[in-house]
Design an enzyme around this catalytic site. Structure first.
Site, mmCIF file in Angstrom:
data_model
loop_
_atom_site.group_PDB
_atom_site.id
_atom_site.type_symbol
_atom_site.label_atom_id
_atom_site.label_comp_id
_atom_site.label_asym_id
_atom_site.label_seq_id
_atom_site.Cartn_x
_atom_site.Cartn_y
_atom_site.Cartn_z
ATOM 1 N N ASP A 202 0.867 -1.181 0.000
ATOM 2 C CA ASP A 202 0.000 0.000 0.000
ATOM 3 C C ASP A 202 0.900 1.225 0.000
ATOM 4 O O ASP A 202 1.517 1.566 1.010
ATOM 5 C CB ASP A 202 -0.918 -0.012 1.223
ATOM 6 C CG ASP A 202 -1.997 1.067 1.125
ATOM 7 O OD1 ASP A 202 -1.827 2.004 0.310
ATOM 8 O OD2 ASP A 202 -3.000 0.960 1.854
ATOM 9 N N GLU A 204 -0.172 4.256 -1.007
ATOM 10 C CA GLU A 204 -1.173 5.338 -0.977
ATOM 11 C C GLU A 204 -1.767 5.581 -2.360
ATOM 12 O O GLU A 204 -1.055 5.713 -3.349
ATOM 13 C CB GLU A 204 -0.623 6.644 -0.386
ATOM 14 C CG GLU A 204 -1.712 7.704 -0.141
ATOM 15 C CD GLU A 204 -2.922 7.163 0.655
ATOM 16 O OE1 GLU A 204 -3.831 6.591 0.020
ATOM 17 O OE2 GLU A 204 -2.930 7.307 1.884
ATOM 18 N N ASN A 205 -3.090 5.601 -2.351
ATOM 19 C CA ASN A 205 -3.855 5.684 -3.605
ATOM 20 C C ASN A 205 -3.485 4.548 -4.550
ATOM 21 O O ASN A 205 -3.570 4.690 -5.762
ATOM 22 C CB ASN A 205 -3.689 7.042 -4.288
ATOM 23 C CG ASN A 205 -4.201 8.166 -3.429
ATOM 24 O OD1 ASN A 205 -5.297 8.068 -2.899
ATOM 25 N ND2 ASN A 205 -3.407 9.204 -3.259
ATOM 26 N N GLY A 279 -4.336 4.098 5.181
ATOM 27 C CA GLY A 279 -3.637 5.291 5.645
ATOM 28 C C GLY A 279 -4.575 6.411 6.046
ATOM 29 O O GLY A 279 -4.218 7.289 6.840
ATOM 30 N N ASP A 280 -5.788 6.389 5.496
ATOM 31 C CA ASP A 280 -6.800 7.393 5.816
ATOM 32 C C ASP A 280 -7.804 6.850 6.829
ATOM 33 O O ASP A 280 -8.912 7.347 6.936
ATOM 34 C CB ASP A 280 -7.507 7.833 4.536
ATOM 35 C CG ASP A 280 -8.049 6.641 3.746
ATOM 36 O OD1 ASP A 280 -8.008 5.496 4.262
ATOM 37 O OD2 ASP A 280 -8.507 6.841 2.604
ATOM 38 N N PHE A 402 -25.408 -6.564 12.989
ATOM 39 C CA PHE A 402 -25.275 -7.073 14.364
ATOM 40 C C PHE A 402 -26.590 -7.558 14.961
ATOM 41 O O PHE A 402 -26.658 -7.861 16.139
ATOM 42 C CB PHE A 402 -24.569 -6.062 15.279
ATOM 43 C CG PHE A 402 -23.243 -5.609 14.712
ATOM 44 C CD1 PHE A 402 -22.335 -6.535 14.229
ATOM 45 C CD2 PHE A 402 -22.923 -4.265 14.633
ATOM 46 C CE1 PHE A 402 -21.120 -6.145 13.687
ATOM 47 C CE2 PHE A 402 -21.705 -3.856 14.088
ATOM 48 C CZ PHE A 402 -20.801 -4.798 13.619
ATOM 49 N N HIS A 446 -29.738 -11.940 23.951
ATOM 50 C CA HIS A 446 -31.134 -11.513 23.860
ATOM 51 C C HIS A 446 -31.254 -10.155 24.535
ATOM 52 O O HIS A 446 -30.633 -9.888 25.575
ATOM 53 C CB HIS A 446 -32.086 -12.550 24.477
ATOM 54 C CG HIS A 446 -31.911 -12.785 25.945
ATOM 55 N ND1 HIS A 446 -32.660 -12.139 26.899
ATOM 56 C CD2 HIS A 446 -31.062 -13.595 26.614
ATOM 57 C CE1 HIS A 446 -32.288 -12.557 28.095
ATOM 58 N NE2 HIS A 446 -31.313 -13.432 27.952
ATOM 59 N N ASP A 471 -27.066 -12.295 29.709
ATOM 60 C CA ASP A 471 -27.765 -12.265 28.419
ATOM 61 C C ASP A 471 -27.031 -13.048 27.325
ATOM 62 O O ASP A 471 -27.643 -13.417 26.316
ATOM 63 C CB ASP A 471 -27.957 -10.817 27.944
ATOM 64 C CG ASP A 471 -28.933 -10.026 28.792
ATOM 65 O OD1 ASP A 471 -29.600 -10.622 29.649
ATOM 66 O OD2 ASP A 471 -29.007 -8.795 28.587
HETATM 67 O O1 AHR Z 1 -3.639 3.071 -1.172
HETATM 68 C C1 AHR Z 1 -4.851 2.467 -0.852
HETATM 69 C C2 AHR Z 1 -5.634 3.271 0.133
HETATM 70 O O2 AHR Z 1 -6.104 4.441 -0.488
HETATM 71 C C3 AHR Z 1 -4.939 3.801 1.338
HETATM 72 O O3 AHR Z 1 -4.730 2.853 2.353
HETATM 73 C C4 AHR Z 1 -5.897 4.847 1.796
HETATM 74 O O4 AHR Z 1 -5.269 5.866 2.514
HETATM 75 C C5 AHR Z 1 -6.528 5.350 0.521
HETATM 76 O O5 AHR Z 1 -7.929 5.275 0.625
#
Ligand code: AHR
Length: 481
Positions: A202, A204-205, A279-280, A402, A446, A471
């Site tokens: 990963d 980013e993007n 990352g986001d 859930f 429950h 429960d």
């Molecule tokens: O690169 C893939 C993803 O893209 C990253 O983890 C994220 O930050 C973005 O949505």
């Protein structure tokens, strides 16, 4: 030696070393992780049994007896203080009321290492850990390496089950601002051979399986129960390597130059650390983490090969996912509530709603059938169970948002996983508590006579801590029908 001793020998020392299962240095005796129990919200640290050894799972079992436990801190063993804690809201919010992600159950991923019990970090959608103020991690285009040991059978196609280097803001700040191991079947950016799951980077993007986005057939599907996943990156070079974590050597799935797209060469790594999220803070992926490290410098293949041999020698193996009174596949059971005032009620269904109803030997045949369930091998994990309706063949108890529902098996991976439950010793000492396989903090509960998979505290009314243990505890008997 431990993995981090080997990286140090290779000249690329660990600057983060995370594991709930074992010490990653032969001399490490400090805490591995912290758990918090539901009964009184107190915490305790779990350490190795001996220097360099396996985690003392028995200490967790005794601290968490008759209640629930969450993993609150995964300590950094490297001395850099790069501990992982509950991830806060980023560009995306987690399920907690303040937008934070969920914490993982402490009991969702039991294993053995060389025959000794330990627990991994089973991360369902919504859970995640981070450290946005890490020190010593790679920034900019600096070189680093990382590996993690994962469960090759626990993944999904969402963004993003990651471990590694990410943005300090938990926001997407652009191409090249991350460098993390990804594991799963996401196909938005990259894919490998076969149908996955794949180890990707990963950055980013983009999840990269090779030189560029798209399909890179050299990136093999890898679905052994235990997977070693490795990613490393330096100036205009990076690699993906992977192996079965219990035997054999690392294969190199990619080794080459940076992607030919703006922002990835040079990289702009920020040096935060994430586990189980993008990352986001994209929180919808799932996976299981047992151990992992990040290094400073670009580890040699030889160093990584010695680390893989060390992981193989640790002998990861599966162990029972269930406890308490045993269930028999093929039998018909009924499940009686144990909460005072509700002990004549049994888990039943009305159409697709799963609820509790008062049932006795003099009830109608129809009601007896509504309150009877055939025990099946777990559709999503054969070490656990699924519950097929006695009166509606082919329909199973599953959770959705859930709530427990009775739905026809649609043959999807998501249905199988939502319909798989791992019975434990009853939390109130009676019978069984029926834990969701894919959301291990959640149990059959429950609440106002409707059935849910509930956690011991949470954002929904049915997660109320009051009466939780009662429960979620059910006495199982031969089915009414
Ligand atoms: O690169 C893939 C993803 O893209 C990253 O983890 C994220 O930050 C973005 O949505």
């Amino acid at each position: 030696a431990g993995p981090c001793d080997l990286y140090a020998t290779g000249g690329t020392p660990c600057i983060a070393a995370h594991s709930t299962t074992r010490a990653l240095y032969s001399s490490y005796t400090g805490p591995l992780y912290q758990v918090k129990r539901g009964s009184d919200n107190t915490t305790t640290n779990i350490a190795p049994l001996s220097a360099g050894g396996v985690a003392e799972a028995a200490a967790q079992d005794s601290f968490c007896a008759s209640t629930t436990c969450l993993i609150t801190i995964i300590y950094d063993q490297s001395g850099h203080g790069n501990h992982l804690t509950q991830a806060s809201a980023g560009a995306f919010s987690g399920p907690e009321s303040n937008g934070a992600d969920n914490l993982a159950s402490a009991t969702g991923a039991p294993v053995t290492l060389n025959g000794q019990k330990a627990y991994g970090v089973f991360i369902p959608p919504g859970a995640g850990y981070s450290n946005n103020a890490a020190s010593g991690t790679a920034t900019g285009d600096a070189a680093e390496g990382m590996y993690s040991v994962l469960d090759g059978t626990h993944y999904n196609a969402e963004c993003c089950f990651d471990y590694g280097n990410a943005e300090v803001s938990s926001h997407d700040t652009g191409n090249g601002h991350m460098e993390a191991i990804y594991f799963g079947t996401n196909t938005i950016w990259g894919t490998g051979s076969g149908s996955g799951p794949w180890i990707m980077a990963d950055l980013e993007n983009g999840l990269f399986s090779g030189a560029s986005t798209g399909n890179n057939p050299d990136d093999a599907s890898i679905s052994s129960r235990f997977v070693t996943a490795a990613v490393k990156g330096g100036p205009n070079k990076w690699a993906i390597r992977g192996a079965n974590a219990v035997s054999g050597a690392l294969s190199t799935y990619y080794n080459g130059t940076r992607p030919n797209a703006s922002g990835y060469n040079p990289m702009s790594k920020e040096g935060a650390i994430i586990l189980g999220i993008g990352g986001d803070n994209s929180p919808n992926a799932q996976g299981t983490f047992y151990e992992g490290v990040m290094t400073t410098g670009y580890p040699s293949d030889a160093t990584e090969n010695s680390v893989q041999a060390n992981i193989v020698a640790a002998k990861y193996a599966v162990t029972s996912l269930t406890s308490g009174p045993a269930l028999t596949v093929g039998s018909s059971i009924s499940l009686r509530a144990t909460t005072a005032g509700y002990t004549t009620r049994y888990l039943a269904h009305t159409g697709s709603t799963v609820n509790t109803q008062v049932v006795s030997s003099s009830s109608t045949t129809a009601l007896k059938q509504q309150a009877s369930w055939t025990v099946r091998t777990g559709l999503g994990n054969s070490a656990c169970f699924s519950f097929e309706s006695k009166d509606t063949a082919g329909s199973y108890i599953r959770h959705s948002a859930f709530q427990l529902l009775l739905n026809a098996n649609d043959g999807t991976k998501a249905f199988y996983e939502d319909a798989t439950f791992c019975p434990q010793t009853g939390l109130n000492g009676q019978g069984n508590s029926i834990r969701s396989w894919n959301y291990p903090t959640r149990y059959f509960r429950h609440f106002n006579n409707v059935a849910f998979v509930a956690s011991n505290g949470g954002v929904d009314a049915f997660d109320a801590t009051a009466s939780f243990n009662d429960d979620v505890s059910w006495v199982l008997s031969t089915g009414f029908a």
